[in-house]
Design a protein around this motif. Structure first.
Motif, mmCIF file in Angstrom:
data_model
loop_
_atom_site.group_PDB
_atom_site.id
_atom_site.type_symbol
_atom_site.label_atom_id
_atom_site.label_comp_id
_atom_site.label_asym_id
_atom_site.label_seq_id
_atom_site.Cartn_x
_atom_site.Cartn_y
_atom_site.Cartn_z
ATOM 1 N N MET A 1 -14.535 7.248 -25.696
ATOM 2 C CA MET A 1 -13.179 6.908 -26.030
ATOM 3 C C MET A 1 -12.981 5.396 -25.944
ATOM 4 N N ARG A 2 -12.323 4.834 -26.937
ATOM 5 C CA ARG A 2 -12.101 3.397 -26.985
ATOM 6 C C ARG A 2 -10.909 3.003 -26.111
ATOM 7 N N SER A 3 -11.042 1.887 -25.426
ATOM 8 C CA SER A 3 -9.978 1.389 -24.560
ATOM 9 C C SER A 3 -8.833 0.823 -25.391
ATOM 10 N N ALA A 4 -7.616 0.937 -24.877
ATOM 11 C CA ALA A 4 -6.431 0.426 -25.561
ATOM 12 C C ALA A 4 -6.248 -1.079 -25.352
ATOM 13 N N ASN A 5 -7.054 -1.684 -24.499
ATOM 14 C CA ASN A 5 -6.979 -3.131 -24.290
ATOM 15 C C ASN A 5 -8.308 -3.656 -23.764
ATOM 16 N N LEU A 6 -8.503 -4.952 -23.891
ATOM 17 C CA LEU A 6 -9.723 -5.603 -23.416
ATOM 18 C C LEU A 6 -9.581 -6.172 -22.013
ATOM 19 N N ILE A 49 -5.674 2.588 -20.765
ATOM 20 C CA ILE A 49 -4.938 3.644 -21.467
ATOM 21 C C ILE A 49 -3.793 3.047 -22.283
ATOM 22 N N ARG A 50 -3.132 2.056 -21.707
ATOM 23 C CA ARG A 50 -1.975 1.432 -22.351
ATOM 24 C C ARG A 50 -2.361 0.066 -22.893
ATOM 25 N N GLY A 51 -1.911 -0.233 -24.084
ATOM 26 C CA GLY A 51 -2.107 -1.558 -24.648
ATOM 27 C C GLY A 51 -1.201 -2.575 -23.970
ATOM 28 N N VAL A 52 -1.479 -3.849 -24.233
ATOM 29 C CA VAL A 52 -0.703 -4.938 -23.656
ATOM 30 C C VAL A 52 -0.178 -5.802 -24.796
ATOM 31 N N LYS A 53 1.117 -6.037 -24.794
ATOM 32 C CA LYS A 53 1.716 -6.922 -25.786
ATOM 33 C C LYS A 53 1.388 -8.369 -25.431
ATOM 34 N N ASP A 54 1.424 -9.248 -26.425
ATOM 35 C CA ASP A 54 1.049 -10.638 -26.187
ATOM 36 C C ASP A 54 1.916 -11.303 -25.122
ATOM 37 N N PHE A 55 3.221 -11.072 -25.144
ATOM 38 C CA PHE A 55 4.093 -11.698 -24.136
ATOM 39 C C PHE A 55 3.843 -11.114 -22.750
ATOM 40 N N GLU A 56 3.424 -9.849 -22.680
ATOM 41 C CA GLU A 56 3.083 -9.252 -21.389
ATOM 42 C C GLU A 56 1.809 -9.876 -20.836
ATOM 43 N N LEU A 57 0.813 -10.051 -21.692
ATOM 44 C CA LEU A 57 -0.451 -10.654 -21.262
ATOM 45 C C LEU A 57 -0.226 -12.072 -20.761
ATOM 46 N N ASP A 58 0.603 -12.828 -21.468
ATOM 47 C CA ASP A 58 0.906 -14.192 -21.046
ATOM 48 C C ASP A 58 1.571 -14.191 -19.672
ATOM 49 N N ALA A 59 2.542 -13.322 -19.473
ATOM 50 C CA ALA A 59 3.232 -13.256 -18.179
ATOM 51 C C ALA A 59 2.294 -12.798 -17.063
ATOM 52 N N ILE A 60 1.464 -11.811 -17.334
ATOM 53 C CA ILE A 60 0.496 -11.342 -16.330
ATOM 54 C C ILE A 60 -0.433 -12.482 -15.938
ATOM 55 N N ALA A 61 -0.925 -13.228 -16.923
ATOM 56 C CA ALA A 61 -1.809 -14.359 -16.632
ATOM 57 C C ALA A 61 -1.110 -15.387 -15.749
ATOM 58 N N ARG A 62 0.157 -15.648 -16.028
ATOM 59 C CA ARG A 62 0.906 -16.623 -15.225
ATOM 60 C C ARG A 62 1.092 -16.134 -13.789
#
Length: 79
Positions: A1-6, A49-62
């Motif tokens: 099964m393919r992951s929904a995010n990297l 399981i869940r994908g990550v939106k670009d603004f979510e990834l940016d906030a998580i990184a911060r």
């Protein structure tokens, strides 16, 4: 099964390195970036399981004080 995010495994790695649990990360995203996620969202992201939106990834990184490139690719620079 393919992951929904990297980035899920690296998000977990960075979160644990900073001594945060999933609830702490969700709370920081809400308070600092007005992004509404709960512990189950973080868990699903980390498990791929869940994908990550670009603004979510940016906030998580911060919040985790890492680069988005590292979260996506596991390295700081291209090349």
């Amino acid at each position: 099964m393919r992951s929904a995010n990297l980035s899920g495994l690296r998000i977990k790695q960075a979160r644990e390195k900073r001594g945060l649990d999933q609830v702490d990360l969700a709370a920081a995203l809400s308070v600092d970036h007005d992004i509404k996620m709960d512990q189950s969202d973080i868990s699903e992201i980390e498990r791929g399981i869940r994908g990550v939106k670009d603004f979510e990834l940016d906030a998580i990184a911060r919040v985790l004080d890492v680069s988005t490139v590292w979260l996506l690719r596991g390295k700081e620079k291209d090349g």
